[in-house]
Design a protein around this motif. Structure first.
Motif, PDB file in Angstrom:
ATOM      1  N   GLU A  16     -43.295 -21.396   3.745  1.00 23.57           N
ATOM      2  CA  GLU A  16     -43.535 -20.130   3.067  1.00 23.57           C
ATOM      3  C   GLU A  16     -42.517 -19.076   3.509  1.00 23.57           C
ATOM      4  O   GLU A  16     -42.008 -18.309   2.695  1.00 23.57           O
ATOM      5  CB  GLU A  16     -44.963 -19.640   3.340  1.00 23.57           C
ATOM      6  N   GLU A  17     -42.251 -19.078   4.800  1.00 22.17           N
ATOM      7  CA  GLU A  17     -41.261 -18.139   5.326  1.00 22.17           C
ATOM      8  C   GLU A  17     -39.879 -18.416   4.726  1.00 22.17           C
ATOM      9  O   GLU A  17     -39.169 -17.492   4.319  1.00 22.17           O
ATOM     10  CB  GLU A  17     -41.205 -18.259   6.851  1.00 22.17           C
ATOM     11  N   GLU A  54     -39.312 -19.865   1.893  1.00 19.94           N
ATOM     12  CA  GLU A  54     -39.362 -19.492   0.480  1.00 19.94           C
ATOM     13  C   GLU A  54     -39.189 -17.983   0.306  1.00 19.94           C
ATOM     14  O   GLU A  54     -38.474 -17.534  -0.594  1.00 19.94           O
ATOM     15  CB  GLU A  54     -40.690 -19.942  -0.140  1.00 19.94           C
ATOM     16  N   ARG A  55     -39.832 -17.185   1.164  1.00 14.04           N
ATOM     17  CA  ARG A  55     -39.656 -15.728   1.091  1.00 14.04           C
ATOM     18  C   ARG A  55     -38.197 -15.344   1.353  1.00 14.04           C
ATOM     19  O   ARG A  55     -37.636 -14.501   0.669  1.00 14.04           O
ATOM     20  CB  ARG A  55     -40.581 -15.036   2.096  1.00 14.04           C
ATOM     21  N   GLU A  56     -37.610 -15.970   2.351  1.00 13.19           N
ATOM     22  CA  GLU A  56     -36.207 -15.695   2.657  1.00 13.19           C
ATOM     23  C   GLU A  56     -35.305 -16.091   1.493  1.00 13.19           C
ATOM     24  O   GLU A  56     -34.333 -15.389   1.189  1.00 13.19           O
ATOM     25  CB  GLU A  56     -35.783 -16.419   3.929  1.00 13.19           C
ATOM     26  N   ILE A  91     -36.177 -16.144  -1.684  1.00  7.05           N
ATOM     27  CA  ILE A  91     -36.388 -15.143  -2.743  1.00  7.05           C
ATOM     28  C   ILE A  91     -35.595 -13.877  -2.424  1.00  7.05           C
ATOM     29  O   ILE A  91     -34.913 -13.320  -3.289  1.00  7.05           O
ATOM     30  CB  ILE A  91     -37.894 -14.843  -2.916  1.00  7.05           C
ATOM     31  N   LYS A  92     -35.656 -13.423  -1.174  1.00  8.75           N
ATOM     32  CA  LYS A  92     -34.886 -12.245  -0.777  1.00  8.75           C
ATOM     33  C   LYS A  92     -33.390 -12.485  -0.955  1.00  8.75           C
ATOM     34  O   LYS A  92     -32.659 -11.612  -1.418  1.00  8.75           O
ATOM     35  CB  LYS A  92     -35.186 -11.875   0.673  1.00  8.75           C
TER      36      LYS A  92
END
Length: 89
Positions: free
Chosen positions: A9-10, A12-14, A16-17
């Motif tokens: 998840e981390e 994936e967030r990175e 996306i950013k």
């Protein structure tokens, strides 16, 4: 397993950013490219106008010189006339 899921998840967030940053950078690059294009067109117009002004300046200088030479010739002729008139009895 929970650790891997959080890590995923981390990541994936990175991701996306990172994709959002990349998109912003693309937009900034497009904006800069447009500004460069506009600046290049303005430079071309200014160079063209400068060339026209230089040619006009040369024409004016040539006209001024021709007028100056004509006035000098008239002045010389007037001096000769005055000299000849003053020596004639």
């Amino acid at each position: 397993m929970e650790e891997l899921r959080r890590r995923n998840e981390e990541l994936e967030r990175e991701l996306i950013k990172s994709l959002q940053r990349e998109e912003r950078m693309k937009m900034e690059l497009q904006t800069l490219c447009e500004r460069v294009r506009v600046a290049e067109e303005a430079e071309e117009r200014l160079c063209s106008q400068l060339g026209d002004l230089e040619a006009e300046t040369v024409d004016h200088a040539q006209e001024y010189r021709a007028n100056l030479v004509a006035l000098m010739e008239q002045l010389e002729a007037a001096h000769k006339f005055i000299e000849s008139a003053s020596f004639d009895p």
